[in-house]
Design a protein around this motif. Structure first.
Motif, mmCIF file in Angstrom:
data_model
loop_
_atom_site.group_PDB
_atom_site.id
_atom_site.type_symbol
_atom_site.label_atom_id
_atom_site.label_comp_id
_atom_site.label_asym_id
_atom_site.label_seq_id
_atom_site.Cartn_x
_atom_site.Cartn_y
_atom_site.Cartn_z
ATOM 1 N N VAL A 62 0.830 -1.204 0.000
ATOM 2 C CA VAL A 62 0.000 0.000 0.000
ATOM 3 C C VAL A 62 0.865 1.255 0.000
ATOM 4 N N LEU A 63 1.895 1.281 0.826
ATOM 5 C CA LEU A 63 2.713 2.481 0.946
ATOM 6 C C LEU A 63 3.457 2.757 -0.361
ATOM 7 N N GLU A 64 3.957 1.715 -1.021
ATOM 8 C CA GLU A 64 4.639 1.899 -2.299
ATOM 9 C C GLU A 64 3.688 2.451 -3.352
ATOM 10 N N VAL A 65 2.470 1.933 -3.376
ATOM 11 C CA VAL A 65 1.485 2.390 -4.355
ATOM 12 C C VAL A 65 1.133 3.857 -4.122
ATOM 13 N N LEU A 66 0.877 4.229 -2.873
ATOM 14 C CA LEU A 66 0.549 5.621 -2.580
ATOM 15 C C LEU A 66 1.724 6.537 -2.911
ATOM 16 N N ALA A 67 2.940 6.093 -2.604
ATOM 17 C CA ALA A 67 4.116 6.906 -2.907
ATOM 18 C C ALA A 67 4.246 7.127 -4.408
ATOM 19 N N ALA A 68 3.980 6.094 -5.211
ATOM 20 C CA ALA A 68 4.057 6.228 -6.671
ATOM 21 C C ALA A 68 3.013 7.209 -7.183
ATOM 22 N N CYS A 69 1.797 7.128 -6.664
ATOM 23 C CA CYS A 69 0.739 8.055 -7.087
ATOM 24 C C CYS A 69 1.091 9.490 -6.734
ATOM 25 N N LEU A 70 1.724 9.689 -5.582
ATOM 26 C CA LEU A 70 2.140 11.034 -5.186
ATOM 27 C C LEU A 70 3.262 11.551 -6.070
ATOM 28 N N ARG A 71 4.229 10.690 -6.383
ATOM 29 C CA ARG A 71 5.345 11.109 -7.242
ATOM 30 C C ARG A 71 4.844 11.582 -8.592
ATOM 31 N N HIS A 72 3.837 10.891 -9.131
ATOM 32 C CA HIS A 72 3.312 11.237 -10.455
ATOM 33 C C HIS A 72 2.167 12.238 -10.385
ATOM 34 N N ALA A 73 1.801 12.645 -9.155
ATOM 35 C CA ALA A 73 0.729 13.638 -8.948
ATOM 36 C C ALA A 73 -0.537 13.235 -9.679
ATOM 37 N N GLN A 74 -0.876 11.952 -9.609
ATOM 38 C CA GLN A 74 -2.037 11.431 -10.308
ATOM 39 C C GLN A 74 -3.232 11.295 -9.371
ATOM 40 N N ARG A 75 -4.371 11.816 -9.796
ATOM 41 C CA ARG A 75 -5.611 11.577 -9.068
ATOM 42 C C ARG A 75 -6.110 10.178 -9.406
ATOM 43 N N VAL A 76 -6.159 9.326 -8.416
ATOM 44 C CA VAL A 76 -6.525 7.932 -8.649
ATOM 45 C C VAL A 76 -7.465 7.445 -7.555
ATOM 46 N N VAL A 77 -8.190 6.364 -7.882
ATOM 47 C CA VAL A 77 -8.966 5.640 -6.887
ATOM 48 C C VAL A 77 -8.193 4.377 -6.542
ATOM 49 N N VAL A 78 -7.850 4.212 -5.289
ATOM 50 C CA VAL A 78 -7.158 3.025 -4.809
ATOM 51 C C VAL A 78 -8.202 2.140 -4.116
ATOM 52 N N HIS A 79 -8.497 1.009 -4.721
ATOM 53 C CA HIS A 79 -9.444 0.071 -4.122
ATOM 54 C C HIS A 79 -8.672 -0.813 -3.143
ATOM 55 N N CYS A 80 -8.904 -0.616 -1.859
ATOM 56 C CA CYS A 80 -8.180 -1.333 -0.808
ATOM 57 C C CYS A 80 -9.092 -2.339 -0.122
ATOM 58 N N GLU A 81 -8.545 -3.511 0.140
ATOM 59 C CA GLU A 81 -9.247 -4.462 0.996
ATOM 60 C C GLU A 81 -9.042 -4.038 2.445
#
Length: 249
Positions: A62-81
């Motif tokens: 989860v932390l790696e995914v969020l960090a990648a989205c922040l680096r690319h400044a992308q608005r995304v929906v993260v579907h988390c269990e």
């Protein structure tokens, strides 16, 4: 599976088991792609970044995914269990906000170490104040992103440094970093003050905290996600001299 009971008044969330079956159907379709069933319609650069994690049997961190989205400044929906249900978390990196349709205290903060990323999609929702008012959610469902990142880094599943700040390196805090609203121990505050003027290694930081390397790594991850970490790398050249490179994110 441990499944949280949805409190009265909370939105109905999809069960994780049903969502996983949906992803399997996507992957098995004639044009299906197991990676695209997880990372769909994203920018090529973000897709390439995220696909680094696909080789792991346990799935993306989860932390790696969020960090990648922040680096690319992308608005995304993260579907988390989360607790047997799928919780869609919409990230707004530029605005430093996230949207969550259910109470974060119940579905996120109490289950940080159990969160698993199931799928990412481009965000449909817009941040507060956007001209497309029909796509803006209820104001009560938007929350500051920085406190979530801080707590997730310190108490989530990941115990190692994020790849972008991996050793060997020295670390210090960036000027102007304001962490007054973040929950932290006196030892953390003292170490962060020290790092304003003096770079430290992971080992140094662990000794300052009287803690393990894991706790030091978690604190460095938390500072990185607050855009508050300066990483100094020294690499030997073929001639034996040393070159230092500084990187701030």
């Amino acid at each position: 599976m441990d499944e949280t009971t949805i409190p009265f008044g909370e939105p109905e969330l999809m069960r994780a088991s049903a969502f996983r079956r949906y992803l399997q159907e996507l992957a098995c379709a004639p044009t299906g792609d197991p990676a695209r069933s997880r990372w769909t319609s994203l920018s090529p650069s973000l897709m390439a970044d995220l696909q680094r994690f696909e080789h792991r049997g346990e799935g993306a961190d989860v932390l790696e995914v969020l960090a990648a989205c922040l680096r690319h400044a992308q608005r995304v929906v993260v579907h988390c269990e989360a607790g047997g249900y799928v919780l869609p978390i919409t990230l707004f990196p530029r605005e430093r906000l996230f949207h969550c349709p259910a109470d974060p205290g119940t579905y996120l903060l109490q289950r940080l170490a159990l969160l698993r990323v199931l799928r990412l999609e481009p965000a449909v929702l817009r941040p507060p104040g956007d001209r497309e008012e029909a796509l803006v959610g209820h104001s009560s469902q938007y929350h500051p992103l920085d406190p979530l990142l801080w707590v997730l880094a310190l108490h989530g599943a990941r115990a190692e440094l994020l790849p972008e700040i991996a050793e060997p390196a020295l670390y210090r805090t960036a000027p102007g970093l304001d962490l007054r609203t973040m929950p932290m121990s006196p030892a953390h505050r003292q170490a962060i003050r020290h790092m304003r003027g003096q770079p430290v290694s992971v080992r140094d930081l662990a000794e300052m905290l009287s803690a393990t390397r894991e706790e030091a790594s978690r604190l460095l991850n938390a500072l990185y996600l607050q855009s508050g970490l300066i990483v100094s790398r020294s690499l030997p050249s073929s001639a034996g001299s040393w070159f230092a490179t500084l990187r701030r994110w």
